[in-house]
Design an enzyme around this catalytic site. Structure first.
Site, PDB file in Angstrom:
ATOM      1  N   GLU A  52      30.280  35.169  30.343  1.00 54.78           N
ATOM      2  CA  GLU A  52      29.698  34.162  29.466  1.00 54.78           C
ATOM      3  C   GLU A  52      30.784  33.394  28.714  1.00 54.78           C
ATOM      4  O   GLU A  52      30.707  32.167  28.568  1.00 54.78           O
ATOM      5  CB  GLU A  52      28.742  34.826  28.462  1.00 54.78           C
ATOM      6  N   ARG A 207      40.583  44.334  53.838  1.00 55.01           N
ATOM      7  CA  ARG A 207      41.215  43.209  54.522  1.00 55.01           C
ATOM      8  C   ARG A 207      40.231  42.059  54.703  1.00 55.01           C
ATOM      9  O   ARG A 207      39.022  42.255  54.796  1.00 55.01           O
ATOM     10  CB  ARG A 207      41.763  43.659  55.883  1.00 55.01           C
TER      11      ARG A 207
END
Length: 370
Positions: A52, A207
């Site tokens: 926020e 990966r």
């Protein structure tokens, strides 16, 4: 229930943060004005901005009289950073839509009345399963002090993870393996047993589609009661931290590229519950266990698994001595079998991934605030 498109986007942003925020929850936030997204935010690593606060900073003065969509109830307490509720009030935001209330027993529900007292309209969508799943690890950790444990394996249609000779490459396709790498990215740690290291010598990294290790890696934890971990292991050459969890009976020697963690034992073997608690104290609260069968069996026997991620390929391996994904003691009768709940099955080409939760009774449901 169909989610508002802005909440859908906030959840996507929260997923982006997953794997780098623990012990804080991953959160996504979107600020909307005149039916247009004017800024976005997501939880930064501990000590950094909350979702926020990031969105508010990027919106600047334009946040005045806008609507904030946040996957989680904004915090109302001072931690490493200031309360998000104060930042919301000061920004001039007039409406806040929340995916789920904060499940932490110490702070639950504090943000909503604080915002409402300041004259801000607050709407809570507790029907958002995606918002709940986003913080499932934080929810369990905040209520129990234990990490959230996912058991992941890839197997053939007849329930084998390797042939009778031990060959296991590859049971599943590139699509399944890439999704598995995404789940690795979202984890704080990947855990394997020492037999997996000795037999497969894995890199144990997350990966990308190009096959290269991602910039931020989950920790690697090897369960090695006797201290057999080889100094030549491939994972020590990879980016990221390696932790060797062992016992006082181990003969393992210190290593430059690995941390030795001596944990409690039972009959000479690692006490898995104690190890999980120690990892949680280190801020590792979202764990994916990738085998082998001995380790997964021990975790299932001890009722320490929360979620199962099973990749299933349409191949038949056969063989009485071929390896299964879960070993351990097992059960005596089918009435005692663990039946997964909230099961989802998703296609991956010719393969499927089955995702389910190990909810054995109502007391183990960590989704709902209590």
């Amino acid at each position: 229930m169909k989610l508002n498109k802005y909440m859908v986007r906030a959840i996507e942003l929260g997923q982006r943060a997953k794997g780098s925020t623990s012990p804080n929850p991953p959160v996504g936030a979107v600020i909307v004005k005149n039916e247009r997204i004017i800024s976005e935010g997501w939880t930064n690593p501990p000590g950094g901005e909350h979702a926020e606060a990031m969105a508010i900073r990027l919106a600047g003065e334009n946040a005045n009289n806008s609507t904030l969509y946040s996957t989680l109830e904004p915090c109302n307490h001072q931690g490493r950073t200031g309360p998000c509720t104060d930042a919301i009030i000061m920004s001039g935001i007039k409406r806040v839509c929340i995916g789920i209330k904060d499940p932490n027993p110490l702070v639950i529900g504090g943000g909503v009345p604080y915002l409402e007292k300041a004259g801000i309209q607050v709407f809570v969508d507790n029907a958002s399963e995606d918002a709940k799943n986003l913080i499932e690890a934080f929810t369990k950790y905040s209520k129990t002090g234990m990490p959230f444990v996912t058991a992941k394996f890839a197997m053939s249609l007849d329930g084998k993870i390797a042939t009778r000779t031990g060959d296991s490459k590859w049971i599943t396709s590139d699509n399944s393996r890439q999704l598995a790498h995404e789940y690795r990215r979202q984890s704080d740690a990947l855990v394997v047993g020492i037999n997996t290291v000795m037999n497969d010598n894995p890199q144990l990294t997350a990966r990308g589609p190009d096959g290269e290790p991602l910039p931020v890696q989950p920790s690697r934890v090897v369960v090695d009661s006797k201290g057999r971990f080889p100094a030549s292991a491939r994972m020590l050459k990879e980016p990221g931290d390696t932790i060797i969890a062992t016992t006082k009976f181990s003969s393992i020697q210190p290593m430059d590229k690995a941390k030795i963690l001596v944990s409690k034992e039972i009959n000479g073997l690692l006490n898995m519950e104690s190890l999980l608690l120690e990892l949680a104290e280190m801020g590792i609260i979202n764990i994916m266990v990738e085998g082998g069968g001995t380790l997964l069996g021990a975790l299932f026997d001890a009722h320490l698994v929360d979620k199962v991620l099973a990749f299933i390929a349409p191949v038949i391996i056969g063989g009485r001595t071929a390896i299964s994904p879960v070993e351990g003691l097992g059960i005596d009768n089918m009435r005692s079998a663990l039946r997964l709940k909230q099961v989802k099955i998703e296609p991956l080409g010719d393969e499927i991934v089955l995702i389910g939760y190990c909810i054995e009774d109502s007391n183990t449901n960590y989704d709902e605030p209590q």
